[in-house]
Write a protein that holds these residues in place. Structure first.
Motif, mmCIF file in Angstrom:
data_model
loop_
_atom_site.group_PDB
_atom_site.id
_atom_site.type_symbol
_atom_site.label_atom_id
_atom_site.label_comp_id
_atom_site.label_asym_id
_atom_site.label_seq_id
_atom_site.Cartn_x
_atom_site.Cartn_y
_atom_site.Cartn_z
ATOM 1 N N VAL A 256 0.857 -1.174 0.000
ATOM 2 C CA VAL A 256 0.000 0.000 0.000
ATOM 3 C C VAL A 256 0.898 1.230 0.000
ATOM 4 N N ASP A 257 0.412 2.318 -0.574
ATOM 5 C CA ASP A 257 1.197 3.545 -0.673
ATOM 6 C C ASP A 257 1.268 4.214 0.692
ATOM 7 N N THR A 258 2.443 4.158 1.306
ATOM 8 C CA THR A 258 2.635 4.777 2.628
ATOM 9 C C THR A 258 3.029 6.243 2.538
ATOM 10 N N GLN A 368 -0.588 5.305 14.060
ATOM 11 C CA GLN A 368 -0.471 3.972 14.636
ATOM 12 C C GLN A 368 -0.584 2.895 13.561
ATOM 13 N N ALA A 369 -1.563 3.044 12.655
ATOM 14 C CA ALA A 369 -1.733 2.055 11.588
ATOM 15 C C ALA A 369 -0.524 2.043 10.658
ATOM 16 N N LEU A 370 0.034 3.218 10.364
ATOM 17 C CA LEU A 370 1.203 3.294 9.494
ATOM 18 C C LEU A 370 2.408 2.618 10.149
ATOM 19 N N ALA A 371 2.606 2.872 11.453
ATOM 20 C CA ALA A 371 3.729 2.250 12.161
ATOM 21 C C ALA A 371 3.563 0.733 12.215
ATOM 22 N N ASN A 372 2.347 0.267 12.487
ATOM 23 C CA ASN A 372 2.102 -1.180 12.537
ATOM 24 C C ASN A 372 2.331 -1.819 11.175
ATOM 25 N N TYR A 373 1.898 -1.145 10.122
ATOM 26 C CA TYR A 373 2.068 -1.708 8.779
ATOM 27 C C TYR A 373 3.545 -1.820 8.412
ATOM 28 N N ALA A 434 -3.851 -7.640 7.944
ATOM 29 C CA ALA A 434 -4.762 -6.939 8.854
ATOM 30 C C ALA A 434 -4.329 -5.483 9.053
ATOM 31 N N SER A 435 -3.021 -5.260 9.203
ATOM 32 C CA SER A 435 -2.542 -3.880 9.385
ATOM 33 C C SER A 435 -2.719 -3.061 8.116
ATOM 34 N N GLN A 440 -5.655 1.336 5.512
ATOM 35 C CA GLN A 440 -6.592 1.848 4.501
ATOM 36 C C GLN A 440 -7.813 2.463 5.142
ATOM 37 N N ARG A 441 -8.279 1.867 6.243
ATOM 38 C CA ARG A 441 -9.412 2.468 6.937
ATOM 39 C C ARG A 441 -9.012 3.814 7.547
ATOM 40 N N ALA A 442 -7.799 3.895 8.101
ATOM 41 C CA ALA A 442 -7.327 5.168 8.654
ATOM 42 C C ALA A 442 -7.173 6.222 7.567
#
Length: 449
Positions: A256-258, A368-373, A434-435, A440-442
């Motif tokens: 995914v594009d971070t 948080q989602a970006l760090a987890n991913y 999952a991350s 994507q939801r974030a």
């Protein structure tokens, strides 16, 4: 000459086929044949999940409420009928020829009145608010459905991945059991030949029993996970559910594009607050215009029948009709309008605070989602390389053990490391998928179409 079907027979046919017609109306979609892919599970869920269906019904309810509010612009026609009979006639005083007040009976003993009234609203603050708020109410209901669909897509995807992870765990454990059964036989043969002591066989038996126990626990857990997925997609509880997936395709979809910048307007929660803000501005305008009068036009037509004898009440009719305009002006309501206006302004101010707080929450969720991913992506790449190394180590140690160079304990350790590394790889893959969904939801980029 056509034969007419008796009406009794038609009613009987209607009663006979009514249950079939009703069952056809409530029938749900049939699941696709064969194994379901993730896309098919999501598509099936968006049509059959109770939460999604309830959200769509809420949209229809909201549309009816809008129509109820807008119906005030249409003519309002009412009918009223009264029949009255005097048990004792009323008396009033009239002066006689000498100017002395004399009691006299007035009125008619029996009166029948049919009143027809048509009223057309020309201006009303309430109806005007309903007209201006209609599109925002529709938007609010639609956003609620989108929010439910987003949660459905994420939950179904995670449940789907969880089942695939468990199936991969079963496959790995099956491979491990096959290897350990062969190792147990080899250790037993070497022990019977006197090449090694019985500890190698005992260690092989212990390792095989532990692996079989892990497989049993994993096999039982997958039953619940299938039941949970059935619940999420609205699948029939007793129907057989099979999944279809390609591991390669799944691994190719993890990126995914971070570098994409966070846009608050993409989040459905932020959009819902914006819609509430617009509706609240309409409420403020409504209370500000509360001093304006209500204007309407009306037409009345009355049919009056009167007679002292009950049997002759309807023998003669005395109709009357009238038209007019009506204005209602609220002059003083005990400061109610002012208090409602102040309250609406405070609610609007609170929504501004909610918007600022929601932005902070969205930013925190995104970070948080970006760090987890990113961490899960790194772990997945690491475990992917570890699997290759563990397979090579086990292969070399097994050959060396067969040649008598290495001990059986080293083979067991290498086999355990291989199984653990393979399980870690799929655990890392599941966490990464999952991350990615959480990211994507974030970002607000979940596609519900």
């Amino acid at each position: 000459m056509k034969t007419k079907i008796p009406w009794v027979f038609r009613v009987a046919l209607g009663c006979l086929f009514a249950p079939f017609l009703l069952s056809a109306q409530v029938r749900t979609d049939n699941p696709p044949a064969g194994g379901l892919t993730l896309e098919q599970c999501i598509e099936f869920a968006l049509k059959n999940q109770p939460a999604v269906q309830q959200a769509k019904i809420d949209e229809e309810i909201g549309e009816r409420e809008i129509n109820i509010g807008l119906s005030g612009w249409m003519p309002q026609i009412n009918a009223q009928y009264n029949f009255q009979h005097y048990l004792k006639m009323p008396v009033t005083f009239f002066p006689n020829d000498a100017g002395v007040p004399t009691p006299r009976t007035i009125g008619v003993a029996n009166t029948s009145t049919l009143q027809l009234q048509a009223n057309q609203t020309l201006y009303s603050n309430d109806v005007l608010l309903a007209s201006r708020a209609a599109r925002f109410v529709r938007l609010q209901n639609d956003q609620n459905t989108v929010n439910v669909k987003i949660n459905t897509v994420v939950d179904v995807s995670k449940a789907f991945y969880d089942i695939l992870l468990t199936q991969e765990q079963l496959r790995i454990l099956d491979e491990a059991i096959t290897r350990q059964e062969k190792q147990q036989k080899d250790a037993l043969a070497q022990y019977e030949q006197g090449l090694v002591d019985k500890t190698d066989y005992q260690r092989a038996s212990i390792s095989l029993s532990n692996t079989r126990s892990d497989r049993k626990r994993t096999q039982e857990s997958i039953k619940f996970k299938y039941a949970f997925l059935r619940e999420l997609i609205g699948y029939q509880p007793d129907a057989n559910l099979q999944l279809a997936f390609e591991r390669t395709k799944m691994e190719q979809s993890i990126l995914v594009d971070t570098t994409e910048a966070l846009t608050y307007a993409n989040r459905i929660e932020f959009q819902q607050l914006q819609t509430q803000k617009q509706l609240q501005n309409l409420n403020i305008t409504y209370y500000r215009w509360g001093f304006l009068p209500t204007a309407s036009a009306f037409v009345n037509y009355n049919i009056v029948n009167q007679n002292n004898e009950f049997s002759k009440v309807f023998s003669q009719t005395f109709p009357n009709s009238l038209v007019g305009l009506s204005l209602g002006l609220p002059i003083f309501q005990g400061t109610r309008r002012i208090q409602n206006l102040r309250r609406a302004q405070l609610i609007d101010k609170r929504l501004d605070v909610d918007i600022v707080n929601t932005k902070n929450i969205i930013n925190t969720q995104y970070q948080q989602a970006l760090a987890n991913y990113k961490s899960d992506l790194n772990e997945w790449n690491t475990t992917k390389g570890n699997v290759v190394v563990a397979e090579d180590v086990y292969r070399i140690l097994k050959l060396q053990y067969d040649e008598g160079i290495k001990t059986y304990l080293e083979v067991i350790t290498a086999e355990t490391d291989l199984r653990t590394t393979q399980l870690n790889y799929f655990n890392a893959l599941y966490r990464l998928l999952a991350s990615k969904l959480d990211l994507q939801r974030a970002q607000g980029t979940i596609n519900v179409n």
